[in-house]
Structures are given as structure tokens and as C-alpha cells.
Scaffold this motif. Structure first.
Motif, PDB file in Angstrom:
ATOM      1  N   ASN A 109       0.829  -1.211   0.000  1.00 28.20           N
ATOM      2  CA  ASN A 109       0.000   0.000   0.000  1.00 28.20           C
ATOM      3  C   ASN A 109       0.862   1.259   0.000  1.00 28.20           C
ATOM      4  O   ASN A 109       0.635   2.188  -0.770  1.00 28.20           O
ATOM      5  CB  ASN A 109      -0.918   0.027   1.223  1.00 28.20           C
ATOM      6  CG  ASN A 109      -2.086  -0.911   1.099  1.00 28.20           C
ATOM      7  OD1 ASN A 109      -2.475  -1.280   0.004  1.00 28.20           O
ATOM      8  ND2 ASN A 109      -2.651  -1.295   2.225  1.00 28.20           N
ATOM      9  N   HIS A 112       2.703   1.914  -3.372  1.00 26.05           N
ATOM     10  CA  HIS A 112       1.783   2.346  -4.434  1.00 26.05           C
ATOM     11  C   HIS A 112       1.318   3.781  -4.224  1.00 26.05           C
ATOM     12  O   HIS A 112       1.200   4.536  -5.178  1.00 26.05           O
ATOM     13  CB  HIS A 112       0.579   1.410  -4.522  1.00 26.05           C
ATOM     14  CG  HIS A 112       0.885   0.107  -5.157  1.00 26.05           C
ATOM     15  ND1 HIS A 112       0.083  -0.985  -5.012  1.00 26.05           N
ATOM     16  CD2 HIS A 112       1.913  -0.321  -5.938  1.00 26.05           C
ATOM     17  CE1 HIS A 112       0.586  -2.016  -5.671  1.00 26.05           C
ATOM     18  NE2 HIS A 112       1.705  -1.631  -6.240  1.00 26.05           N
ATOM     19  N   VAL A 113       1.070   4.142  -2.975  1.00 22.07           N
ATOM     20  CA  VAL A 113       0.606   5.507  -2.693  1.00 22.07           C
ATOM     21  C   VAL A 113       1.750   6.502  -2.852  1.00 22.07           C
ATOM     22  O   VAL A 113       1.593   7.551  -3.493  1.00 22.07           O
ATOM     23  CB  VAL A 113      -0.011   5.584  -1.270  1.00 22.07           C
ATOM     24  CG1 VAL A 113      -0.277   7.021  -0.872  1.00 22.07           C
ATOM     25  CG2 VAL A 113      -1.291   4.769  -1.211  1.00 22.07           C
ATOM     26  N   VAL A 118      -0.869   6.667  -6.414  1.00 25.48           N
ATOM     27  CA  VAL A 118      -2.250   6.199  -6.383  1.00 25.48           C
ATOM     28  C   VAL A 118      -2.880   6.758  -5.117  1.00 25.48           C
ATOM     29  O   VAL A 118      -2.270   6.741  -4.052  1.00 25.48           O
ATOM     30  CB  VAL A 118      -2.310   4.648  -6.366  1.00 25.48           C
ATOM     31  CG1 VAL A 118      -3.741   4.149  -6.293  1.00 25.48           C
ATOM     32  CG2 VAL A 118      -1.591   4.079  -7.569  1.00 25.48           C
ATOM     33  N   SER A 120      -4.685   7.048  -1.733  1.00 33.15           N
ATOM     34  CA  SER A 120      -4.724   6.025  -0.692  1.00 33.15           C
ATOM     35  C   SER A 120      -6.094   5.367  -0.557  1.00 33.15           C
ATOM     36  O   SER A 120      -6.183   4.175  -0.252  1.00 33.15           O
ATOM     37  CB  SER A 120      -4.282   6.604   0.657  1.00 33.15           C
ATOM     38  OG  SER A 120      -5.135   7.656   1.064  1.00 33.15           O
ATOM     39  N   GLU A 123      -6.236   2.833  -3.514  1.00 35.39           N
ATOM     40  CA  GLU A 123      -5.278   1.743  -3.294  1.00 35.39           C
ATOM     41  C   GLU A 123      -5.741   0.791  -2.201  1.00 35.39           C
ATOM     42  O   GLU A 123      -5.730  -0.426  -2.374  1.00 35.39           O
ATOM     43  CB  GLU A 123      -3.908   2.330  -2.931  1.00 35.39           C
ATOM     44  CG  GLU A 123      -2.905   1.317  -2.454  1.00 35.39           C
ATOM     45  CD  GLU A 123      -2.524   0.278  -3.484  1.00 35.39           C
ATOM     46  OE1 GLU A 123      -2.115  -0.820  -3.083  1.00 35.39           O
ATOM     47  OE2 GLU A 123      -2.632   0.554  -4.698  1.00 35.39           O
ATOM     48  N   THR A 127      -6.781  -3.196  -2.162  1.00 34.70           N
ATOM     49  CA  THR A 127      -6.094  -4.222  -1.385  1.00 34.70           C
ATOM     50  C   THR A 127      -7.000  -4.814  -0.316  1.00 34.70           C
ATOM     51  O   THR A 127      -6.809  -5.970   0.063  1.00 34.70           O
ATOM     52  CB  THR A 127      -4.795  -3.679  -0.758  1.00 34.70           C
ATOM     53  OG1 THR A 127      -5.069  -2.518   0.020  1.00 34.70           O
ATOM     54  CG2 THR A 127      -3.759  -3.350  -1.827  1.00 34.70           C
TER      55      THR A 127
END
Length: 184
Positions: A109, A112-113, A118, A120, A123, A127
Motif C-alpha cells: 500500500n 503504491h501511494v 495512487v 490512498s 489503493e 487491497t
């Protein structure tokens, strides 16, 4: 000009007053509510949620949101129980695997953020679904019973006269306060 801060203006006060009222009403209406055994049961039942809430609070303080902690707990609980019951792992090894898994899932996470830019919310919504789906194949979604007594001793044992589930959120809260205070 320096702003003065009054504890009475804190947004925590209403929640604290509401909690105190629940305990007063519970104690007044149910004779067993304020017994040591019941208070320990309440602490045991809320300890995992409290630890997750502390971590989520830090995420919110950073200006982000994480929707996936519940599904992470579900997935990692299944990994722990399956490792202990199906693969015969020792409790320390299984716990180390689960802690490593938690770091990996959180890092997915975070990376990716932070690096993928992306949002949060998007994302962690993705997930949340992925981690929940990954937890289902373990034992076909059924509960896992008969974990080793060592795990029970670790989770419900006592150290310094304080049951671990009661003390763990306190330790996490102290670390979180230290984290925020030092602006890490």
C-alpha cells in the motif's frame, strides 16, 4: 501570537465522557459489569481493534486513509493458524512469518501511494478486496480450531501482572504518542 491550548477544548473529551457514561450505566444496571473478569474480557475483545485503530490514527494524521487493516488482520490470522495447524510451525517462527507478512502487505500500500501516486482511498480499497479474497482459500473460509497451547499462552499470558492483550494496545499507544511527539 502563540495559541493557548486547553484540554477542555480537545475533541477527545466527548468520546471520553461517552465512554465513562457507558461504564457508569453498565455498572449501575448490571452487577457483573465492573468485575475484574468482565473488564479483562472487554480488554481482550477490543485489543486487536485498538491496535489497528492506533495504526489507522497515525495514517489519518499523515493525511491519508487505509481501508485494508481488517482484511490484513483476517489474512494474517489465517496464515498464522494454518502455519501452526497444517505445517507444524513453532509459534515464534509462525509469528515471525506473520510480522513479515504484515510489513509486506503494508509496504504494498505504502509504495503504491508514495511512489505510484495512487490515491490512498483507491489503493487500500483495492487491497482490502484482494487481501479478503486471499484469506478465503485457507481452510475454505471456515474457522481454524485447536491451535497449539503455546499460542494461547503467548496471546493470553501475563507479564508484569498485565495480560498481554490488555498491555499490547497500551504499548502501541505509547509508541504512537512518541512517534507523533518526535514528528518522525
Amino acid at each position: 501570537m502563540v495559541k493557548s491550548y486547553s484540554i477542555l477544548r480537545s475533541p477527545v473529551i466527548p468520546a471520553g465522557v461517552a465512554t465513562l457514561l457507558v461504564f457508569i450505566l453498565g455498572g449501575a444496571t448490571t452487577p457483573r459489569f465492573l468485575t475484574g473478569q468482565n473488564l479483562e474480557n472487554l480488554a481482550l475483545q477490543t485489543s486487536v481493534v485498538a491496535i489497528v485503530a492506533i495504526g489507522s490514527g497515525l495514517t489519518i494524521l499523515a493525511g491519508e486513509i487505509d481501508l485494508s487493516p481488517g482484511s490484513q488482520v483476517s489474512l494474517l490470522s489465517m496464515v498464522l493458524a494454518t502455519g501452526l495447524t497444517s505445517f507444524g510451525l513453532s509459534v515464534p517462527v509462525a509469528c515471525l512469518i506473520v510480522l513479515t507478512g504484515g510489513i509486506v502487505l503494508g509496504s504494498v500500500n505504502g509504495l503504491h501511494v508514495a511512489l505510484g501516486r495512487v490515491h490512498s482511498f483507491v489503493e487500500t480499497q483495492a487491497t482490502l478486496s484482494a487481501f479478503s479474497g486471499m484469506a478465503l482459500p485457507f481452510k475454505k473460509g471456515s474457522q481454524i480450531f485447536s491451535v497449539p497451547p503455546d499460542l494461547h499462552d503467548l496471546l493470553f499470558g501475563e507479564s508484569l501482572a498485565l495480560a498481554w492483550p490488555c498491555g499490547s494496545p497500551i504499548i502501541c499507544l505509547l509508541v504512537a504518542f512518541l512517534f507523533v511527539w518526535l514528528h518522525v
